[in-house]
Design a protein around this motif. Structure first.
Motif, mmCIF file in Angstrom:
data_model
loop_
_atom_site.group_PDB
_atom_site.id
_atom_site.type_symbol
_atom_site.label_atom_id
_atom_site.label_comp_id
_atom_site.label_asym_id
_atom_site.label_seq_id
_atom_site.Cartn_x
_atom_site.Cartn_y
_atom_site.Cartn_z
ATOM 1 N N PHE A 23 0.840 -1.200 0.000
ATOM 2 C CA PHE A 23 0.000 0.000 0.000
ATOM 3 C C PHE A 23 0.874 1.248 0.000
ATOM 4 O O PHE A 23 0.500 2.259 -0.580
ATOM 5 C CB PHE A 23 -0.931 0.009 1.200
ATOM 6 N N ASP A 24 2.048 1.178 0.632
ATOM 7 C CA ASP A 24 2.946 2.330 0.630
ATOM 8 C C ASP A 24 3.329 2.712 -0.796
ATOM 9 O O ASP A 24 3.299 3.889 -1.153
ATOM 10 C CB ASP A 24 4.205 2.047 1.451
ATOM 11 N N LYS A 25 3.672 1.721 -1.613
ATOM 12 C CA LYS A 25 4.028 1.983 -3.012
ATOM 13 C C LYS A 25 2.805 2.491 -3.777
ATOM 14 O O LYS A 25 2.899 3.443 -4.556
ATOM 15 C CB LYS A 25 4.581 0.713 -3.664
ATOM 16 N N ALA A 26 1.662 1.885 -3.560
ATOM 17 C CA ALA A 26 0.429 2.299 -4.237
ATOM 18 C C ALA A 26 0.060 3.740 -3.875
ATOM 19 O O ALA A 26 -0.343 4.520 -4.738
ATOM 20 C CB ALA A 26 -0.708 1.353 -3.876
ATOM 21 N N GLU A 27 0.216 4.084 -2.618
ATOM 22 C CA GLU A 27 -0.094 5.448 -2.174
ATOM 23 C C GLU A 27 0.896 6.452 -2.755
ATOM 24 O O GLU A 27 0.525 7.569 -3.108
ATOM 25 C CB GLU A 27 -0.110 5.514 -0.651
ATOM 26 N N GLU A 28 2.143 6.042 -2.881
ATOM 27 C CA GLU A 28 3.171 6.911 -3.469
ATOM 28 C C GLU A 28 2.847 7.195 -4.942
ATOM 29 O O GLU A 28 2.948 8.329 -5.391
ATOM 30 C CB GLU A 28 4.524 6.210 -3.364
ATOM 31 N N VAL A 29 2.429 6.175 -5.660
ATOM 32 C CA VAL A 29 2.130 6.313 -7.089
ATOM 33 C C VAL A 29 0.847 7.100 -7.317
ATOM 34 O O VAL A 29 0.777 7.949 -8.207
ATOM 35 C CB VAL A 29 2.022 4.913 -7.741
ATOM 36 N N SER A 30 -0.180 6.841 -6.522
ATOM 37 C CA SER A 30 -1.501 7.439 -6.765
ATOM 38 C C SER A 30 -1.770 8.709 -5.970
ATOM 39 O O SER A 30 -2.724 9.418 -6.267
ATOM 40 C CB SER A 30 -2.597 6.425 -6.448
ATOM 41 N N VAL A 32 -3.052 8.815 -3.172
ATOM 42 C CA VAL A 32 -4.331 8.580 -2.504
ATOM 43 C C VAL A 32 -4.107 7.566 -1.399
ATOM 44 O O VAL A 32 -3.442 6.555 -1.598
ATOM 45 C CB VAL A 32 -5.380 8.026 -3.501
ATOM 46 N N LYS A 33 -4.655 7.827 -0.229
ATOM 47 C CA LYS A 33 -4.562 6.897 0.901
ATOM 48 C C LYS A 33 -5.428 5.676 0.620
ATOM 49 O O LYS A 33 -6.603 5.809 0.276
ATOM 50 C CB LYS A 33 -5.021 7.603 2.174
ATOM 51 N N ILE A 34 -4.834 4.482 0.720
ATOM 52 C CA ILE A 34 -5.586 3.240 0.528
ATOM 53 C C ILE A 34 -6.290 2.908 1.839
ATOM 54 O O ILE A 34 -5.648 2.771 2.872
ATOM 55 C CB ILE A 34 -4.656 2.070 0.141
ATOM 56 N N ASP A 35 -7.611 2.799 1.772
ATOM 57 C CA ASP A 35 -8.394 2.478 2.963
ATOM 58 C C ASP A 35 -9.488 1.483 2.578
ATOM 59 O O ASP A 35 -9.443 0.896 1.501
ATOM 60 C CB ASP A 35 -8.972 3.747 3.598
ATOM 61 N N SER A 36 -10.474 1.312 3.426
ATOM 62 C CA SER A 36 -11.503 0.305 3.177
ATOM 63 C C SER A 36 -12.326 0.590 1.929
ATOM 64 O O SER A 36 -12.910 -0.322 1.347
ATOM 65 C CB SER A 36 -12.418 0.177 4.393
ATOM 66 N N SER A 37 -12.367 1.825 1.448
ATOM 67 C CA SER A 37 -13.123 2.120 0.235
ATOM 68 C C SER A 37 -12.455 1.531 -1.010
ATOM 69 O O SER A 37 -13.064 1.461 -2.079
ATOM 70 C CB SER A 37 -13.307 3.630 0.055
ATOM 71 N N PHE A 38 -11.206 1.092 -0.877
ATOM 72 C CA PHE A 38 -10.489 0.475 -1.993
ATOM 73 C C PHE A 38 -11.255 -0.708 -2.566
ATOM 74 O O PHE A 38 -11.219 -0.949 -3.776
ATOM 75 C CB PHE A 38 -9.092 0.036 -1.539
ATOM 76 N N GLN A 39 -11.982 -1.423 -1.709
ATOM 77 C CA GLN A 39 -12.718 -2.605 -2.171
ATOM 78 C C GLN A 39 -13.717 -2.273 -3.273
ATOM 79 O O GLN A 39 -14.012 -3.106 -4.117
ATOM 80 C CB GLN A 39 -13.429 -3.286 -1.008
ATOM 81 N N TYR A 40 -14.217 -1.050 -3.311
ATOM 82 C CA TYR A 40 -15.189 -0.649 -4.321
ATOM 83 C C TYR A 40 -14.519 -0.228 -5.632
ATOM 84 O O TYR A 40 -15.166 -0.205 -6.669
ATOM 85 C CB TYR A 40 -16.056 0.491 -3.807
ATOM 86 N N LEU A 57 -5.867 -5.251 4.302
ATOM 87 C CA LEU A 57 -5.721 -3.989 5.022
ATOM 88 C C LEU A 57 -4.786 -4.176 6.216
ATOM 89 O O LEU A 57 -4.068 -3.255 6.600
ATOM 90 C CB LEU A 57 -7.083 -3.473 5.484
ATOM 91 N N LYS A 58 -4.777 -5.377 6.776
ATOM 92 C CA LYS A 58 -3.922 -5.660 7.926
ATOM 93 C C LYS A 58 -2.446 -5.640 7.527
ATOM 94 O O LYS A 58 -1.621 -5.018 8.181
ATOM 95 C CB LYS A 58 -4.283 -7.019 8.519
ATOM 96 N N HIS A 59 -2.105 -6.336 6.419
ATOM 97 C CA HIS A 59 -0.714 -6.415 5.978
ATOM 98 C C HIS A 59 -0.338 -5.292 5.008
ATOM 99 O O HIS A 59 0.827 -5.163 4.650
ATOM 100 C CB HIS A 59 -0.450 -7.775 5.326
ATOM 101 N N ARG A 60 -1.345 -4.522 4.588
ATOM 102 C CA ARG A 60 -1.160 -3.381 3.680
ATOM 103 C C ARG A 60 -0.488 -3.801 2.375
ATOM 104 O O ARG A 60 0.476 -3.205 1.926
ATOM 105 C CB ARG A 60 -0.391 -2.260 4.372
ATOM 106 N N THR A 61 -1.060 -4.869 1.780
ATOM 107 C CA THR A 61 -0.565 -5.342 0.480
ATOM 108 C C THR A 61 -1.745 -5.689 -0.416
ATOM 109 O O THR A 61 -2.857 -5.940 0.053
ATOM 110 C CB THR A 61 0.303 -6.610 0.632
#
Length: 67
Positions: A23-30, A32-40, A57-61
């Protein structure tokens, strides 16, 4: 246009057939903070030739796979 479009484009260009992205890499690229709304939003990745196999969400991957 989705807030995750920069992430989806990054995955389309830079990822192989099976990858795990933090999620750290994804947040850096986008930017945008990855949170529970990511599922949608994860189904949007199909338009870029990939799918989210699972995410934690627990392992942030997220595990992605080429279609």
């Amino acid at each position: 246009m989705s807030k995750y479009d920069p992430l989806w484009r990054y995955i389309q260009v830079n990822c192989g057939p099976h990858e795990i992205i933090t999620f750290d890499k994804a947040e850096e690229v986008s930017d945008v903070k990855i949170d529970s709304s990511f599922q949608y939003h994860r189904k949007e990745l199909i338009d870029y030739g990939f799918k989210v196999v699972r995410y934690s969400l627990k392992h942030r991957t997220m595990e992605i796979e080429m279609l």
